[in-house]
Design an enzyme around this catalytic site. Structure first.
Site, PDB file in Angstrom:
ATOM      1  CG  ASP A   1       6.934  -4.124   6.869  1.00  0.00           C
ATOM      2  OD1 ASP A   1       7.232  -4.290   5.543  1.00  0.00           O
ATOM      3  OD2 ASP A   1       7.342  -3.156   7.411  1.00  0.00           O
ATOM      4  CG  HIS A   2       4.504  -2.889   3.049  1.00  0.00           C
ATOM      5  ND1 HIS A   2       5.731  -2.842   4.013  1.00  0.00           N
ATOM      6  CD2 HIS A   2       4.268  -1.773   2.847  1.00  0.00           C
ATOM      7  CE1 HIS A   2       5.691  -1.468   4.284  1.00  0.00           C
ATOM      8  NE2 HIS A   2       4.717  -0.902   3.541  1.00  0.00           N
TER       9      HIS A   2
ATOM     10  CG  ASP B   1       7.522   2.799   4.167  1.00  0.00           C
ATOM     11  OD1 ASP B   1       6.965   1.933   3.543  1.00  0.00           O
ATOM     12  OD2 ASP B   1       6.964   3.881   5.170  1.00  0.00           O
TER      13      ASP B   1
ATOM     14  NE  ARG C   1       2.777   2.648  -2.796  1.00  0.00           N
ATOM     15  CZ  ARG C   1       1.433   2.721  -2.476  1.00  0.00           C
ATOM     16  NH1 ARG C   1       0.627   2.880  -3.358  1.00  0.00           N
ATOM     17  NH2 ARG C   1       1.234   2.703  -1.100  1.00  0.00           N
TER      18      ARG C   1
ATOM     19  NE  ARG D   1       0.485   7.948   3.535  1.00  0.00           N
ATOM     20  CZ  ARG D   1       1.859   7.406   2.906  1.00  0.00           C
ATOM     21  NH1 ARG D   1       1.809   6.310   2.377  1.00  0.00           N
ATOM     22  NH2 ARG D   1       2.833   8.301   3.194  1.00  0.00           N
TER      23      ARG D   1
ATOM     24  CB  SER E   1       3.443   5.524  -1.130  1.00  0.00           C
ATOM     25  OG  SER E   1       4.606   4.475  -1.579  1.00  0.00           O
TER      26      SER E   1
HETATM   27  C1  MIC Z   1       2.362   3.228   2.600  1.00  0.00           C
HETATM   28  O1  MIC Z   1       1.887   3.364   3.837  1.00  0.00           O
HETATM   29  O2  MIC Z   1       1.854   3.821   1.541  1.00  0.00           O
HETATM   30  C2  MIC Z   1       3.393   2.365   2.170  1.00  0.00           C
HETATM   31  C3  MIC Z   1       2.955   1.007   1.622  1.00  0.00           C
HETATM   32  O3  MIC Z   1       4.288   1.934   3.286  1.00  0.00           O
HETATM   33  C4  MIC Z   1       4.501   3.105   1.138  1.00  0.00           C
HETATM   34  C5  MIC Z   1       5.539   2.235   0.783  1.00  0.00           C
HETATM   35  C6  MIC Z   1       5.056   1.508  -0.477  1.00  0.00           C
HETATM   36  O4  MIC Z   1       4.265   1.654  -1.387  1.00  0.00           O
HETATM   37  O5  MIC Z   1       5.786   0.200  -0.441  1.00  0.00           O
HETATM   38  C7  MIC Z   1       5.045   4.271   1.860  1.00  0.00           C
HETATM   39  O6  MIC Z   1       4.693   5.089   2.587  1.00  0.00           O
HETATM   40  O7  MIC Z   1       6.123   4.627   1.157  1.00  0.00           O
HETATM   41 FE1  SF4 Z   2       3.018  -0.268   6.657  1.00  0.00          FE
HETATM   42 FE2  SF4 Z   2       2.943   2.133   5.273  1.00  0.00          FE
HETATM   43 FE3  SF4 Z   2       1.126   1.250   6.769  1.00  0.00          FE
HETATM   44 FE4  SF4 Z   2       3.298   2.009   8.058  1.00  0.00          FE
HETATM   45  S1  SF4 Z   2       1.891   3.260   6.782  1.00  0.00           S
HETATM   46  S2  SF4 Z   2       2.166   0.138   8.466  1.00  0.00           S
HETATM   47  S3  SF4 Z   2       5.027   1.336   6.455  1.00  0.00           S
HETATM   48  S4  SF4 Z   2       1.788   0.202   5.153  1.00  0.00           S
END
Ligand code: MIC
Ligand code: SF4
Length: 752
Positions: free
Chosen positions: A95-96, A160, A645, A448, A643
């Site tokens: 999805d990312h 995640d 990550r 975010r 995140s």
């Molecule tokens: C995000 O919303 O920042 C992400 C991308 O979903 C991350 C995960 C990632 O960095 O791959 C998260 O929230 O953990």
């Molecule tokens: Fe994807 Fe993270 Fe955004 Fe949710 S917050 S839609 S998991 S990038």
């Protein structure tokens, strides 16, 4: 795609005895969170009471979920664990990695081509190790989990931070780094510090323009981005019962933005309705048999102040729509104050884009309520002043809203329908003109809004609000538009008003989908081959990190003293860098490039103490590494917020940073550092942050005595020869110290 009803029934069978035992040991009525946690102890039957916020406990999660951007590193690590199958049900979701530009059809085809290598890798690893694989376009991980796998009373982890979304169905679902997921996939226990508990009592009922999103926007405003750290937020009260399960999901989802371990709600009719509508009547039947165990004891809700560490009360009847931002999700402004606040600050009034989607707000209900505003614009002849984009949460939602005419209505307004994926929420947005870095405003229903997150432009002011408010603000084209009191002038020059949104919690004709995009794993994956091209720029097999040599770290240099907010987006940016998430060396070129250097207030410009010259953070660090010199990173409060990550911990580890010393950490990031064999330390005295100078050389004085609960002393030798000894705290327990000694937690698993 089976939602493992047998596994769920087993959890429910064992739950009553375990919870009853826990109640006896704890000696008081239990909250829902405690019930779920005590029912999922690795040791099975509870034998002791755990101190909230203090004791590390081994748990046995029911399920693991990974998304493509983090799954690559998680699975590369899992491949080292020496297992033939995952030990608990696990899924991977693509999805990312799908960019939003032209609209779903073109964008998905482009992504499938550009990231073919990565998707093929994830699909074959999943196939080999018994992991369910959700293909690109199937939807956003958290929406798919809610639709297929989440169940009341379950314990789940996911790579995640928004895994917490599943609290909408009464789970305890927690975001972790990939290394934590590897533990559980490898059949080992998963460790978590027993959380503190924050109760949120919801009275009254949502009405008019107010949506579930406003509950969490308000809570974020109250608790701030670190107010939930180390705690589970448990929602209850009449107001909780009156909200849909997906609305509860929205609230739990954004609990990540206050740093909460997770959030959850007690089992109720909204969950029954949602489970039944998504084809899981058998989960309802099973859950109903243990319904008392899927919610807190009545005494807890009667006198919550006695059982929660902190209590918040929100009257939904009085709650106003909120608009949070810019640049941080906890800066909340109720809509009635927006005019004044926008005028006081220098925020661009004109709204350029309205984006609806992300794991936070992409449910059927969200889309149907937002479209009720769009419909009015069409009926009342109002041309929207901003552009519109939507990302449905899953193929099931997209298919159903297409059938129900919702997509058609959006499109009549010129809306771009992007792929069922994260898209702009994670900077996967090829926004025209973003490179000009003009100051502008966008509003979105995501969670975010850190600087640069959506479009890479540091001057984009992003505001978070509910889908229906996004629709209203985008149509009006003004950030300070208040749909409750203000009118708009339509194309005929008439004054018109937008009525409050209406919508359906669930599709009246039921959900529908042709191809959900799921691939079941091979029954026996032993002959499946996983291919990683040695010349790949996207994937790289891992080499284990070196173990600790047993001596004090000496003559280390200060790499950067980061000032202010330093989220995982600042440490390891997403957007264009997402493509290197499976290649540690390549992605390390983004290490800390968004962090602000305390000494010159610039990003990605630090002093190389060896040459006296200023350079990019990754380049300077690579120079130290080449010369065999250790470094440390210093940071402010809530370092690593955002995140899950683990790249934010693996990159510094890979490039030779030895320790990260900060005022405070975000939970997941602190664990990630420990797992990767780094030292995560906090100032015993916060003011010592000020003593650190640009040309400092650092000597550890007592690392050789590294022990639980024992502070570590670091000597900072300044350029003028003077010294400061700074005392630092840490939260490493015995086994975590072993990870440090072994070089990483994975080295320990591989060795056993
Ligand atoms: C995000 O919303 O920042 C992400 C991308 O979903 C991350 C995960 C990632 O960095 O791959 C998260 O929230 O953990
Ligand atoms: Fe994807 Fe993270 Fe955004 Fe949710 S917050 S839609 S998991 S990038």
């Amino acid at each position: 795609m089976a939602f493992d009803i047998e596994m769920i029934k087993k959890v429910y069978e064992e739950m009553p005895a375990r919870v009853n035992k826990a109640r006896e040991i704890v000696g008081t009525p239990l909250t829902l969170s405690e019930k779920i946690l005590y029912a999922h102890l690795w040791a099975k039957q509870p034998t002791q009471k755990y101190e909230r916020g203090r004791d590390y406990v081994d748990f046995a999660p029911d399920r693991v979920a990974c998304q493509d951007a983090t799954a690559q590193m998680a699975l590369l690590q899992f491949m080292h664990a020496g297992k033939s199958q995952v030990a608990v049900p696990t899924t991977v979701h693509c999805d990312h990695l799908i960019q939003a530009k032209m609209g779903a059809e073109t964008d998905l085809a482009v992504a499938n081509k550009q990231s073919k290598e990565v998707f093929d890798f994830l699909s074959s690893v999943s196939n080999k190790y018994g992991i369910g694989f959700w293909k690109p376009g199937s939807g956003i991980i958290h929406q798919i989990i809610l639709e297929n796998y989440a169940f009341p009373g379950g314990l789940m982890i996911g790579t995640d931070s928004h895994t917490v979304n599943a609290g909408g169905l009464g789970m305890v679902a927690i975001g972790v780094g990939g290394a934590d997921a590897v533990d559980v996939m490898a059949g080992m226990a998963w460790e978590l510090k027993f959380p503190k508990l924050i109760g949120v009592k919801l009275t009254g009922k949502l009405n008019g323009w107010t949506a579930p999103k406003d509950v969490i926007l308000k809570v974020a405003d109250i608790l701030t981005v670190k107010g939930g750290t180390g705690a589970i937020v448990e929602y209850f009260g009449e107001g909780a019962k009156s909200m849909s399960a997906t609305g509860k999901g929205t609230i739990c989802n954004m609990g990540a933005e206050i740093g909460a371990t997770t959030s959850t709600f007690g089992y109720d009719d909204s969950m029954r309705r949602y489970l039944a509508a998504t084809g899981r009547q058998d989960v309802v039947d099973a859950a109903d048999k243990v319904a008392d165990y899927l919610t807190a004891d009545p005494e807890v809700y009667a006198e919550p102040e006695k059982y929660f560490d902190q209590l918040i009360e929100i009257n939904l009847s009085e709650l106003e729509p909120h608009i949070n931002g810019p640049f941080t999700p906890d800066r909340g402004t109720p809509v009635s104050k927006m005019k004044a606040v926008v005028a006081e600050n220098d925020w661009p009034i004109k709204v350029e884009w309205g984006l609806i989607g992300s794991c936070t707000n992409s449910s059927y209900e969200d889309m149907s309520r937002a479209v009720s505003i769009v419909e009015q614009a069409l009926e009342k002849n109002i041309t929207p002043k901003a552009e519109f984009g939507i990302n449905p949460g899953s193929e099931q939602i997209r298919y159903t809203i297409e059938r129900d005419g919702i997509i058609d209505t959006f499109e009549k307004l010129g809306t771009k329908v992007f792929t069922n994926a994260c898209g702009p929420c994670i900077g996967q947005w090829d926004r025209e003109g973003a490179d000009k870095e003009e100051k502008n405003t966008i509003v979105h229903s995501f969670n975010r809004n850190f600087s640069k997150r959506a479009d890479g432009n540091p001057n984009t002011h992003a505001f978070v609000t509910s889908p229906e408010m996004v629709a209203a603000l985008a149509i009006s084209g003004r950030l300070d538009f208040n749909p409750i009191t203000d009118t708009l002038i339509n194309d005929n020059g008439e004054e018109v008003r937008l009525n409050p949104p209406t919508g359906d919690e669930l599709p009246t004709k039921g959900f529908d989908v042709e191809d959900p995009g799921y691939q079941a794993p091979a029954a026996d994956g032993s002959s499946v081959e996983v291919i990683v091209d040695a010349n790949s720029q996207r994937l790289e097999l891992l080499t284990p990190f070196a173990p600790w040599d047993g001596s004090n770290i000496t003559n280390a240099k200060l790499l950067i003293k980061a000032e202010g907010k330093c989220t995982t987006d600042h440490i390891s940016m997403a957007g264009p860098w997402l493509r290197f998430r499976g290649h540690l060396d390549n992605i390390s070129n983004n290490m800390l490039i968004g962090a602000v250097n305390y000494f010159n207030k610039e990003t990605n410009l630090v002093k190389n103490q060896l040459t006296g010259e200023y350079g990019a953070v990754p380049a300077v660090q690579r120079d130290y590494k080449a010369k065999g010199i250790d470094t440390i990173v210093v940071g402010d409060h809530n370092y690593g917020e955002g995140s899950s990550r683990e790249h934010a911990a693996m990159e510094p580890r890979h490039l030779g940073v030895r320790a990260v010393l900060v005022k405070s950490f975000a939970r997941i990031h602190e664990t990630n550092l420990k797992k990767q064999g780094m030292l995560g330390l906090t100032f015993a005295n916060e003011a010592d942050y000020d003593k650190i100078q640009e040309d400092d050389t650092i000597n550890f004085l007592d690392l050789t005595d590294f022990a639980p609960g024992k502070p570590l002393s670091l000597e900072f030798v300044h350029k003028d020869g003077t010294k400061d000894v700074i005392v630092t705290n840490h939260t490493y327990n015995e086994s975590q110290i072993e990870w440090f000694k072994a070089g990483s937690a994975l080295n320990l698993i591989a060795a056993s």
